[in-house]
Motif scaffolding. Structure first.
Motif, short mmCIF file in Angstrom:
data_model
loop_
_atom_site.label_atom_id
_atom_site.label_comp_id
_atom_site.label_asym_id
_atom_site.label_seq_id
_atom_site.Cartn_x
_atom_site.Cartn_y
_atom_site.Cartn_z
N ILE A 25 0.85 -1.19 0.00
CA ILE A 25 0.00 0.00 0.00
C ILE A 25 0.89 1.25 0.00
CG2 ILE A 25 -1.91 -1.14 1.21
CD1 ILE A 25 -1.18 0.58 3.69
N ALA A 26 0.35 2.36 -0.46
CA ALA A 26 1.12 3.60 -0.50
C ALA A 26 0.35 4.72 0.18
CB ALA A 26 1.41 3.97 -1.95
N LEU A 27 1.08 5.62 0.84
CA LEU A 27 0.46 6.82 1.41
C LEU A 27 0.87 8.00 0.55
CD1 LEU A 27 0.02 4.97 3.87
CD2 LEU A 27 0.50 6.93 5.32
N TRP A 34 4.39 2.01 1.72
CA TRP A 34 5.27 2.94 0.99
C TRP A 34 4.94 4.37 1.35
CZ3 TRP A 34 9.00 1.70 -2.92
CH2 TRP A 34 9.19 0.33 -3.08
N ASP A 35 5.99 5.11 1.71
CA ASP A 35 5.87 6.52 2.02
C ASP A 35 6.34 7.28 0.78
OD1 ASP A 35 5.65 8.91 3.32
OD2 ASP A 35 7.35 8.60 4.67
N THR A 36 5.73 8.41 0.49
CA THR A 36 6.14 9.13 -0.72
C THR A 36 6.68 10.51 -0.36
OG1 THR A 36 3.91 10.01 -1.03
CG2 THR A 36 4.44 7.95 -2.14
N ALA A 37 7.54 11.00 -1.23
CA ALA A 37 8.14 12.31 -1.02
C ALA A 37 7.13 13.41 -1.35
CB ALA A 37 9.35 12.44 -1.92
N GLY A 38 7.55 14.64 -1.15
CA GLY A 38 6.71 15.79 -1.49
C GLY A 38 6.23 15.71 -2.92
#
Ligand code: GDP
Length: 207
Positions: free
Chosen positions: A13-15, A64-68
């Motif tokens: 999963i991604a945020l 999954w963490d995402t950048a700006g």
């Protein structure tokens, strides 16, 4: 069954969401029970694993963490590829981040597989000056047909529940019963397999 490696299924999963809404801290709180007051810049992408048990089944949740957004916009396929679900995070004290939900939703629809589940998290509920009301959140979720959750990465309120319920939703979607219909026409058989539309998530899910 994948007993030898400690889990029965794996979900990626991604945020996503605007910068500073609390994505990194939500993941930290959930996986490591930690919170940091200063902002942490995610460079590119970051990933953490959490094994949790849902309905008697051990799930390896790859988060999954995402950048700006500026960097992220340039190659969204990387993060969405093979994602079972995406959580759009906004800050309940920042109306602009709430108004961007539709933008993120469209980005997901353009880049993730059609079966990817989408949820929305309103974070920072521990703070007082909310710029988004409960009614606005409910209305938006209804309109966009997504589940919503309210959390505080700082106090931990709602965090476990958000990830648990979302995982439960992914499992129920994955295990959805299929309807098989066979039509016969001029001695030719057409077999249609269709997923039943309703989703049964444990605990009702949303706030
Ligand atoms: P990201 O850019 O979306 O990953 O956001 P971060 O996790 O880096 O958080 C941005 C800022 O918001 C940091 O100063 C955090 O300490 C703060 N923050 C994150 N979540 C919360 C929360 O639930 N409550 C409060 N009060 N502050 C938060």
């Amino acid at each position: 069954m994948a007993d030898d490696i400690g889990y029965d299924s794996i979900f990626k999963i991604a945020l996503i969401g605007d910068a500073s809404v609390g994505k990194t801290n939500l993941i930290r709180k959930y996986v490591d029970n930690e919170f940091k007051d200063e902002s942490m810049t995610t460079v590119g992408f970051d990933m953490k694993n959490k094994i949790l048990e849902v309905d008697g089944s051990r799930v390896n949740l790859q988060i999954w963490d995402t950048a700006g957004q500026e960097r992220f916009n340039s190659n969204p396929q990387v993060i969405f590829r093979n994602s079972s679900g995406v959580l759009i995070v906004f800050d309940v004290c920042d109306k602009q981040s709430f108004e961007k939900i539709e933008f993120w939703l469209n980005l997901i629809k353009e880049n993730a597989g059609e079966n990817a589940q989408i949820g929305v998290i309103g974070n920072k509920i521990d703070l007082e000056d909310h710029e988004v009301t409960q009614e606005e959140i409910e209305e938006s979720s209804k309109k966009l047909q997504v589940r919503h959750f309210l959390t505080s990465a700082k106090t931990g309120e709602g965090v476990e529940k958000a990830f648990y319920d979302f995982t439960s939703l992914l499992i129920s979607q994955n295990n959805q019963e299929v309807e098989i219909s066979i039509e016969e026409n001029n001695n030719q058989q057409t077999i249609s397999i269709e997923k039943k539309p309703e989703i049964k998530a444990k605990n009702g899910g949303c706030c």
